[in-house]
Design a protein around this motif. Structure first.
Motif, PDB file in Angstrom:
ATOM      1  N   ARG A  25       0.878  -1.154   0.076  1.00  0.00           N
ATOM      2  CA  ARG A  25      -0.212   0.020  -0.138  1.00  0.00           C
ATOM      3  C   ARG A  25       0.892   1.301  -0.069  1.00  0.00           C
ATOM      4  N   ASP A  26       1.952   1.271   0.760  1.00  0.00           N
ATOM      5  CA  ASP A  26       2.975   2.460   0.772  1.00  0.00           C
ATOM      6  C   ASP A  26       4.448   1.792   0.909  1.00  0.00           C
ATOM      7  N   PRO A  27       4.906   2.028  -0.139  1.00  0.00           N
ATOM      8  CA  PRO A  27       6.208   1.775  -0.554  1.00  0.00           C
ATOM      9  C   PRO A  27       7.333   2.069   0.837  1.00  0.00           C
ATOM     10  N   ASP A  28       7.005   3.196   1.334  1.00  0.00           N
ATOM     11  CA  ASP A  28       7.766   3.938   2.333  1.00  0.00           C
ATOM     12  C   ASP A  28       7.463   3.520   3.696  1.00  0.00           C
ATOM     13  N   HIS A  29       6.542   2.619   3.813  1.00  0.00           N
ATOM     14  CA  HIS A  29       6.294   2.076   5.153  1.00  0.00           C
ATOM     15  C   HIS A  29       7.543   1.663   5.833  1.00  0.00           C
ATOM     16  N   PRO A  30       7.662   1.932   7.155  1.00  0.00           N
ATOM     17  CA  PRO A  30       8.871   1.827   7.914  1.00  0.00           C
ATOM     18  C   PRO A  30       8.788   0.383   8.548  1.00  0.00           C
ATOM     19  N   GLY A  31       7.665  -0.380   8.627  1.00  0.00           N
ATOM     20  CA  GLY A  31       7.602  -1.565   9.387  1.00  0.00           C
ATOM     21  C   GLY A  31       6.951  -1.338  10.589  1.00  0.00           C
ATOM     22  N   THR A  32       6.353  -2.143  11.138  1.00  0.00           N
ATOM     23  CA  THR A  32       5.397  -2.177  12.291  1.00  0.00           C
ATOM     24  C   THR A  32       6.091  -2.904  13.467  1.00  0.00           C
ATOM     25  N   PRO A  33       6.389  -1.966  14.707  1.00  0.00           N
ATOM     26  CA  PRO A  33       6.994  -2.626  15.794  1.00  0.00           C
ATOM     27  C   PRO A  33       6.258  -3.421  16.518  1.00  0.00           C
ATOM     28  N   SER A  34       6.621  -4.427  17.352  1.00  0.00           N
ATOM     29  CA  SER A  34       5.862  -4.743  18.556  1.00  0.00           C
ATOM     30  C   SER A  34       5.658  -3.702  19.754  1.00  0.00           C
ATOM     31  N   VAL A  35       4.881  -3.997  20.679  1.00  0.00           N
ATOM     32  CA  VAL A  35       4.846  -3.036  21.572  1.00  0.00           C
ATOM     33  C   VAL A  35       6.139  -3.059  22.638  1.00  0.00           C
TER      34      VAL A  35
END
Length: 312
Positions: free
Chosen positions: A203-213
């Motif tokens: 969806r967004d090539p610049d997405h930096p990744g999703t961290p865990s809590v």
């Protein structure tokens, strides 16, 4: 089954349930001097303004992307319908306290019930708030003196502002001792893999990744922030408004196909899609984290940073 969390409709706009939840978690006070740091314009400064003494906003696109494209595209969290669930993460969600101080223009009430409407254009794009001072600045070199603000907020932008190991110390530097830094970010459930990031990057090539809590709280603690409160919860939202923000129609179609396939028993994507009233919905996981500068661990001002206070 949880009931839909219906957005609050007011003349001129809509306040989405996740934003109302963040406002209550933030505990705005009539004495607060606030700074919101974001990638592009967002609804939080305007939502905070009735409840605090002063709000300033920084638009801080990462230098690398700014140089490559000339501008920083904004990925908005739409104001469409949403279902807000209690936290399902192993980390227990903290109880959400009422707003501090005397309250806003409607008296001593929580901002979750009396917050001013957040304006949206007809296509869902967020508009600038002309009453909130906004400056363009590097998030690693904010133009404010040390301890200038009692409340610093960053919503859905922390990992897009540059290296968080440099951004977080700067956010904590401008936060006054005894004040608070409030971070609101998408997070990855503890039991989930990284498949969810595959859809986000389509969806967004610049997405930096999703961290865990755990990763997010460790970043804040390593930067010199003492974690004080935590709220972890899930939000279900319709797929189509989310996909409408995708820059590549072919990528949007691939995401849609993957979600439909999962509903039919296919491979898991990490988005936990399901049909609600014949419409495809998916799930996001959010964390609200409140931290304060730990005495003796907040870095000195970045060279070249202004020593002027934001307000008199």
């Amino acid at each position: 089954m949880p009931q839909p969390a219906t957005p609050s409709h007011r003349p001129g706009g809509t306040v989405a349930p996740p934003l109302r939840r963040l406002l209550e978690f933030t505990e705005p006070s009539s004495d607060d001097v606030c700074l919101d740091v974001a990638r592009g314009p967002g609804p939080l400064p305007r939502a905070l303004r009735p409840w605090v003494r002063h709000v300033a906003a920084v638009d801080a696109p990462p230098p690398l992307i700014r140089e490559r494209n000339g501008r920083m595209p904004t990925v908005a969290f739409g104001a469409g319908p949403a279902r807000v669930h209690g936290g399902s993460d192993p980390v227990r969600a903290a109880p959400r306290p009422r707003a501090r101080g005397r309250g806003g223009p409607d008296g001593p009430a929580s901002p979750i019930r009396a917050v001013r409407p957040v304006p949206y254009d007809g296509d869902g794009a967020r508009r600038h708030d002309p009453d909130t001072p906004t400056v363009r600045a590097d998030a690693t070199a904010l133009p404010y003196r040390t301890g200038a603000f009692t409340l610093v907020t960053v919503r859905s932008s922390l990992l897009r502002l540059g290296d968080p190991r440099r951004v977080l110390p700067e956010l904590l530097r401008v936060c006054r001792p005894g004040g608070r830094l409030v971070v609101a970010e998408l997070v990855r459930p503890a039991a989930a893999g990284r498949d969810r990031d595959r859809l986000e990057r389509l969806r967004d090539p610049d997405h930096p990744g999703t961290p865990s809590v755990a990763e997010l709280t460790e970043l804040i603690a390593s930067a010199g922030g003492g974690i004080r409160r935590l709220d972890v919860f899930t939000v279900e939202r319709p797929v189509e408004p989310w996909l409408a923000e995708c820059r590549d129609p072919r990528a949007a179609e691939r995401i849609r196909d993957a979600l439909v396939e999962e509903v039919g028993g296919g491979p898991r994507t990490g988005a936990r899609p399901r049909l609600i009233g014949g419409e495809l919905w998916f799930t996001q996981n959010w964390a609200h984290i409140a931290a304060e500068p730990v005495q003796g661990r907040v870095p000195a001002p970045v060279q070249g940073t202004s020593t002027a206070a934001p307000v008199k």
